[in-house]
Design a protein around this motif. Sequence first.
Motif, PDB file in Angstrom:
ATOM      1  N   HIS A  44      21.526  14.916  26.142  1.00 21.84           N
ATOM      2  CA  HIS A  44      21.594  15.095  27.595  1.00 21.84           C
ATOM      3  C   HIS A  44      21.025  13.914  28.362  1.00 21.84           C
ATOM      4  O   HIS A  44      21.183  13.842  29.588  1.00 21.84           O
ATOM      5  CB  HIS A  44      20.813  16.354  27.995  1.00 21.84           C
ATOM      6  CG  HIS A  44      19.331  16.216  27.831  1.00 21.84           C
ATOM      7  ND1 HIS A  44      18.708  16.379  26.618  1.00 21.84           N
ATOM      8  CD2 HIS A  44      18.348  15.923  28.720  1.00 21.84           C
ATOM      9  CE1 HIS A  44      17.411  16.211  26.758  1.00 21.84           C
ATOM     10  NE2 HIS A  44      17.162  15.925  28.021  1.00 21.84           N
ATOM     11  N   HIS A  45      20.378  12.973  27.689  1.00 21.13           N
ATOM     12  CA  HIS A  45      19.657  11.911  28.402  1.00 21.13           C
ATOM     13  C   HIS A  45      20.617  10.932  29.076  1.00 21.13           C
ATOM     14  O   HIS A  45      21.580  10.460  28.466  1.00 21.13           O
ATOM     15  CB  HIS A  45      18.725  11.159  27.450  1.00 21.13           C
ATOM     16  CG  HIS A  45      17.468  11.918  27.164  1.00 21.13           C
ATOM     17  ND1 HIS A  45      16.427  11.994  28.062  1.00 21.13           N
ATOM     18  CD2 HIS A  45      17.083  12.651  26.088  1.00 21.13           C
ATOM     19  CE1 HIS A  45      15.451  12.729  27.553  1.00 21.13           C
ATOM     20  NE2 HIS A  45      15.831  13.154  26.358  1.00 21.13           N
ATOM     21  N   ALA A  46      20.299  10.619  30.317  1.00 23.24           N
ATOM     22  CA  ALA A  46      21.103   9.650  31.070  1.00 23.24           C
ATOM     23  C   ALA A  46      21.115   8.297  30.390  1.00 23.24           C
ATOM     24  O   ALA A  46      22.095   7.550  30.471  1.00 23.24           O
ATOM     25  CB  ALA A  46      20.553   9.513  32.491  1.00 23.24           C
ATOM     26  N   CYS A  47      20.023   7.943  29.702  1.00 25.83           N
ATOM     27  CA  CYS A  47      19.893   6.610  29.113  1.00 25.83           C
ATOM     28  C   CYS A  47      20.740   6.424  27.861  1.00 25.83           C
ATOM     29  O   CYS A  47      20.972   5.282  27.437  1.00 25.83           O
ATOM     30  CB  CYS A  47      18.428   6.321  28.781  1.00 25.83           C
ATOM     31  SG  CYS A  47      17.730   7.428  27.520  1.00 25.83           S
ATOM     32  N   LEU A  48      21.223   7.510  27.254  1.00 28.37           N
ATOM     33  CA  LEU A  48      21.880   7.413  25.951  1.00 28.37           C
ATOM     34  C   LEU A  48      23.239   6.719  26.078  1.00 28.37           C
ATOM     35  O   LEU A  48      24.180   7.252  26.655  1.00 28.37           O
ATOM     36  CB  LEU A  48      22.046   8.799  25.335  1.00 28.37           C
ATOM     37  CG  LEU A  48      22.632   8.830  23.926  1.00 28.37           C
ATOM     38  CD1 LEU A  48      21.758   8.085  22.936  1.00 28.37           C
ATOM     39  CD2 LEU A  48      22.854  10.274  23.473  1.00 28.37           C
ATOM     40  N   LEU A  49      23.333   5.527  25.509  1.00 26.91           N
ATOM     41  CA  LEU A  49      24.541   4.719  25.596  1.00 26.91           C
ATOM     42  C   LEU A  49      25.502   5.008  24.449  1.00 26.91           C
ATOM     43  O   LEU A  49      26.703   5.207  24.651  1.00 26.91           O
ATOM     44  CB  LEU A  49      24.162   3.232  25.608  1.00 26.91           C
ATOM     45  CG  LEU A  49      25.277   2.215  25.385  1.00 26.91           C
ATOM     46  CD1 LEU A  49      26.341   2.320  26.473  1.00 26.91           C
ATOM     47  CD2 LEU A  49      24.699   0.802  25.320  1.00 26.91           C
ATOM     48  N   LEU A  50      25.003   4.971  23.221  1.00 25.27           N
ATOM     49  CA  LEU A  50      25.880   5.157  22.073  1.00 25.27           C
ATOM     50  C   LEU A  50      25.055   5.584  20.869  1.00 25.27           C
ATOM     51  O   LEU A  50      23.837   5.389  20.813  1.00 25.27           O
ATOM     52  CB  LEU A  50      26.679   3.889  21.760  1.00 25.27           C
ATOM     53  CG  LEU A  50      25.937   2.605  21.353  1.00 25.27           C
ATOM     54  CD1 LEU A  50      25.608   2.589  19.856  1.00 25.27           C
ATOM     55  CD2 LEU A  50      26.763   1.375  21.683  1.00 25.27           C
ATOM     56  N   TRP A  51      25.765   6.161  19.901  1.00 18.03           N
ATOM     57  CA  TRP A  51      25.237   6.414  18.564  1.00 18.03           C
ATOM     58  C   TRP A  51      25.855   5.385  17.634  1.00 18.03           C
ATOM     59  O   TRP A  51      27.077   5.200  17.634  1.00 18.03           O
ATOM     60  CB  TRP A  51      25.607   7.816  18.067  1.00 18.03           C
ATOM     61  CG  TRP A  51      25.118   8.946  18.917  1.00 18.03           C
ATOM     62  CD1 TRP A  51      25.844   9.694  19.800  1.00 18.03           C
ATOM     63  CD2 TRP A  51      23.780   9.473  18.944  1.00 18.03           C
ATOM     64  NE1 TRP A  51      25.052  10.654  20.383  1.00 18.03           N
ATOM     65  CE2 TRP A  51      23.769  10.541  19.881  1.00 18.03           C
ATOM     66  CE3 TRP A  51      22.599   9.150  18.282  1.00 18.03           C
ATOM     67  CZ2 TRP A  51      22.632  11.285  20.151  1.00 18.03           C
ATOM     68  CZ3 TRP A  51      21.456   9.890  18.555  1.00 18.03           C
ATOM     69  CH2 TRP A  51      21.480  10.945  19.486  1.00 18.03           C
ATOM     70  N   CYS A  52      25.014   4.723  16.847  1.00 16.14           N
ATOM     71  CA  CYS A  52      25.529   3.746  15.883  1.00 16.14           C
ATOM     72  C   CYS A  52      25.129   4.194  14.490  1.00 16.14           C
ATOM     73  O   CYS A  52      23.957   4.513  14.237  1.00 16.14           O
ATOM     74  CB  CYS A  52      24.966   2.358  16.183  1.00 16.14           C
ATOM     75  SG  CYS A  52      25.536   1.075  15.039  1.00 16.14           S
ATOM     76  N   GLY A  53      26.074   4.195  13.564  1.00 17.36           N
ATOM     77  CA  GLY A  53      25.830   4.751  12.241  1.00 17.36           C
ATOM     78  C   GLY A  53      24.737   4.074  11.455  1.00 17.36           C
ATOM     79  O   GLY A  53      23.945   4.733  10.779  1.00 17.36           O
ATOM     80  N   ASN A  54      24.648   2.739  11.513  1.00 18.11           N
ATOM     81  CA  ASN A  54      23.669   2.043  10.687  1.00 18.11           C
ATOM     82  C   ASN A  54      23.503   0.602  11.136  1.00 18.11           C
ATOM     83  O   ASN A  54      24.264   0.094  11.968  1.00 18.11           O
ATOM     84  CB  ASN A  54      24.086   2.078   9.205  1.00 18.11           C
ATOM     85  CG  ASN A  54      25.342   1.254   8.946  1.00 18.11           C
ATOM     86  OD1 ASN A  54      25.301   0.030   8.886  1.00 18.11           O
ATOM     87  ND2 ASN A  54      26.489   1.935   8.802  1.00 18.11           N
ATOM     88  N   ASN A  55      22.532  -0.053  10.570  1.00 22.21           N
ATOM     89  CA  ASN A  55      22.287  -1.468  10.821  1.00 22.21           C
ATOM     90  C   ASN A  55      22.750  -2.304   9.636  1.00 22.21           C
ATOM     91  O   ASN A  55      22.208  -2.176   8.525  1.00 22.21           O
ATOM     92  CB  ASN A  55      20.794  -1.723  11.049  1.00 22.21           C
ATOM     93  CG  ASN A  55      20.483  -3.210  11.219  1.00 22.21           C
ATOM     94  OD1 ASN A  55      20.740  -3.791  12.251  1.00 22.21           O
ATOM     95  ND2 ASN A  55      19.939  -3.837  10.176  1.00 22.21           N
ATOM     96  N   GLU A  56      23.801  -3.094   9.823  1.00 19.55           N
ATOM     97  CA  GLU A  56      24.244  -4.188   8.964  1.00 19.55           C
ATOM     98  C   GLU A  56      24.802  -3.778   7.604  1.00 19.55           C
ATOM     99  O   GLU A  56      25.111  -4.643   6.781  1.00 19.55           O
ATOM    100  CB  GLU A  56      23.115  -5.209   8.740  1.00 19.55           C
ATOM    101  CG  GLU A  56      22.701  -5.915  10.019  1.00 19.55           C
ATOM    102  CD  GLU A  56      21.708  -7.037   9.817  1.00 19.55           C
ATOM    103  OE1 GLU A  56      21.591  -7.880  10.717  1.00 19.55           O
ATOM    104  OE2 GLU A  56      21.025  -7.062   8.767  1.00 19.55           O
ATOM    105  N   ILE A  57      24.990  -2.495   7.355  1.00 23.14           N
ATOM    106  CA  ILE A  57      25.432  -2.120   6.010  1.00 23.14           C
ATOM    107  C   ILE A  57      26.923  -2.410   5.817  1.00 23.14           C
ATOM    108  O   ILE A  57      27.347  -2.812   4.728  1.00 23.14           O
ATOM    109  CB  ILE A  57      25.101  -0.648   5.706  1.00 23.14           C
ATOM    110  CG1 ILE A  57      23.616  -0.371   5.958  1.00 23.14           C
ATOM    111  CG2 ILE A  57      25.448  -0.321   4.265  1.00 23.14           C
ATOM    112  CD1 ILE A  57      23.205   1.078   5.763  1.00 23.14           C
TER     113      ILE A  57
END
Length: 823
Positions: A413-426
């Motif tokens: 619900h947060h206004a700040c939430l831009l995106l969900w990203c699955g992982n870093n660099e895998i």
Amino acid sequence: MKKLLLNENWRMRVCGEAEWLPARVPCSLISVLLEQKRTQDPYWRCNEEQTLALCRNDCEFCRTVTLDASFLQQRAVELVCEGLDTLAEIFVNGTLLAKTSDMHRTYRLNCKSLLHAGKNELHILFHSPVEYIENYHPAEGRESKIVPSGSMAGGHYLRKAQSMFGWDWGIQLPDMGIWRDIWLEAHDEPRLEGVELLQEHTENAVKLTVNVQTEQAGGQAGDLLMTSFFAPDGALLEQWQAAWQPETQFRFLVQSPQLWWPNGYGEHPLYRVEVTLLRGGEEQDRRSYSIGLRTLTVLHEPDEWGKSFAVCVNGLKIFTRGANYIPEDAIYPNIAPAKQQFLIETALKENMDCLRLWGGGYFPSDAFYEMCDRAGLMVWQDLLFACDTFELTPEFEENIIAETRDNVCRLRHHACLLLWCGNNEIESAWSHWGDFQAEPATLRADYIKIFEYILPRTVREFDKQTFYWASSPSSGGCICDPDAETDGDVHYWDVWHGRKPFTDYRKYKFRFCSEFGFQAFPSMKTICAFTKPQDRNIFSKVMESHQKNGSANGTILSYLSENFRYPGTLEGLVYLSQVLQGMAIKYGVEHWRRQRGQCMGSLFWQLNDNWPVVSWAAVDYLHRYKALHYMAAHFYVPVACSLLRDGTKVAAYVQNETAAAGHYQAKLRLRGLDGTLLDETIVTGEAAPYSALSLGEKDFAPLLSGRVEQVIAEIAFSGDGLQDTLEAEPFVPYKHLELKKVAIQKQIQPVSGGWQITLNADGVAPFVWLDLADGDGEFSDNCFLLNGQESKTVQLKTAGLSLPEGSTAEQQLTVTCLQDTYL
């Protein structure tokens, strides 16, 4: 509903030892031992080794819980654990209630049958994560040899913050304990299980849908659900009631909504939604949500340059300006809202609008996201996987689905939430990292299942409106050229790891650069806080133990040799490393802002540290700003000016990231090192909203003959919405400039909120750095040029000022410039 918070009155001991130590949640093995002075500061000198040895022990936490009969007469009684790190066995009155294996989950455990009126014993046994990973045996054909830089082998076998096992900026401190709230909850009525808030935006109106889910058990005739909708000023706009059902929907129509915008683009108003369960007119359960009315997504679509990666808010494509954010401390119970608030305020001072919460860390508290909502800081939220292989076992799958569900439902619900990203660099690793190419094909298949099926499916189930991105960097998934310059986001590390010059940034026009960075030493005062005098050599054992990126101290020296003369002191080396760091990031950001439209964002690595260390951070662990902090405040300002030198040609640029067109002037100058103005050409231009503009250039070649080492190029910018800005660059490396020692005069006078400092120099003084000899304070600007003619005025702020007793700001003020580092 009755809630009994259990944070107080715990006891902790190392298993096998007799002594019990008092504890209060949040707490851990290391935090309790430190608080009770049973171990030494793990951040001091080389104490990391002995602290890691402590983490080989199991430990246990106990407390007594006294309950009255009325509490146990409720239909359901649950033990709610918001954070157990990580391998826990929970006993109630000597009977095993549950085992846990994921620090990122919230566990709700039905325990009524194990409780009785009077005194009850709650006992939680934590097993060593170090012993677990060292003794874990993956299935045949799924063995992995990957060990992230600075980490311990096997950290990926546990659902625990990966960086707790170390990283190339992080201490190896795999702690354990109760790191978030724990309570007992008893209720007769159906508990509110979830509230989903969906927005549909039309012209000058927003349709808000509130979907309420409750438990099916316990409902009675006459139970009511009430939803109230409040304006940003607190006024009640609408209120609706409905008879209780397991699933209930409410709708609100907001005419002429006050839209939420990121920092720098508008205000951040927050409406409030409250959902209340009523029985007999009395409140039984309630949820409250602050929300921003906005559309916020990422546009990944074909265009003239390939395929975009552009943040779009309320229909406007913006140039995203921000940094990567890591855990605030390596000892998780020490992560307090005050630390988070400081770092969020730091990001705002650097004119950021986005933080990327990196996947090797954790999901912060609700308070963190609420601060970001209020600040207008968008959050790129990685799911918690980084730089490693992951074996898809049934238990692992159950955990990652549950932790994703828990946190998506908590944060969606947060206004700040831009995106969900699955992982870093895998994805990038599976694409072309050499060591990954020798890994089993079964683990590669597990990657696809996890990040392109299981996790996106779970995210979409519980959050229908937030953008999902499989990995960072990526071109959209399927391990298909994830580092493409023309598609998606990119991590660029040839400057630093590849030891390419800063100018290498200018070869690339990435669509969005979500990682790039350069190391610097922390403040000299911070170095003194973890060393003895005899340790203060960058190749001492202690200094190298606080440098987790291999031979990176040598990398700093390599870049220093290309740009500056060798300094005569460690203090000079620390200062020059910070100047180098600021220069490097400035080169990249200014270049990409000049490509606005083709490139639509930069997130440098990294904002903060989790312990005192040599790293890529802009602010060190003890919250002392590096030069990068002050430089970022300029290169991320909404109307940013930059100097681009190509040989003897010097061009003036403006990037206008505002809704208003602006008229700008640039004075392109050649200045002697004694301060004499040798030449000046004035150019002007009109910059449209959300655009980049070249105001003009000048070729200084005819004026440089015989004095290229005795002059600098300088541009003085002025114009609409722009504070007067001075940019400068030599035509040769700074080490070859024939700089003379300069005298810098300073005048200090008290003003409202601090002290005003006015500085003048009798010649060119690059990278003027202000500090306090034995105190700490924040300056309104720092690391700037004095050109030998014009004065510079800054403020030392009273807020946060720390001075030794009996001393004054004037006595404590130190002024350093480049020439002061010369032998």
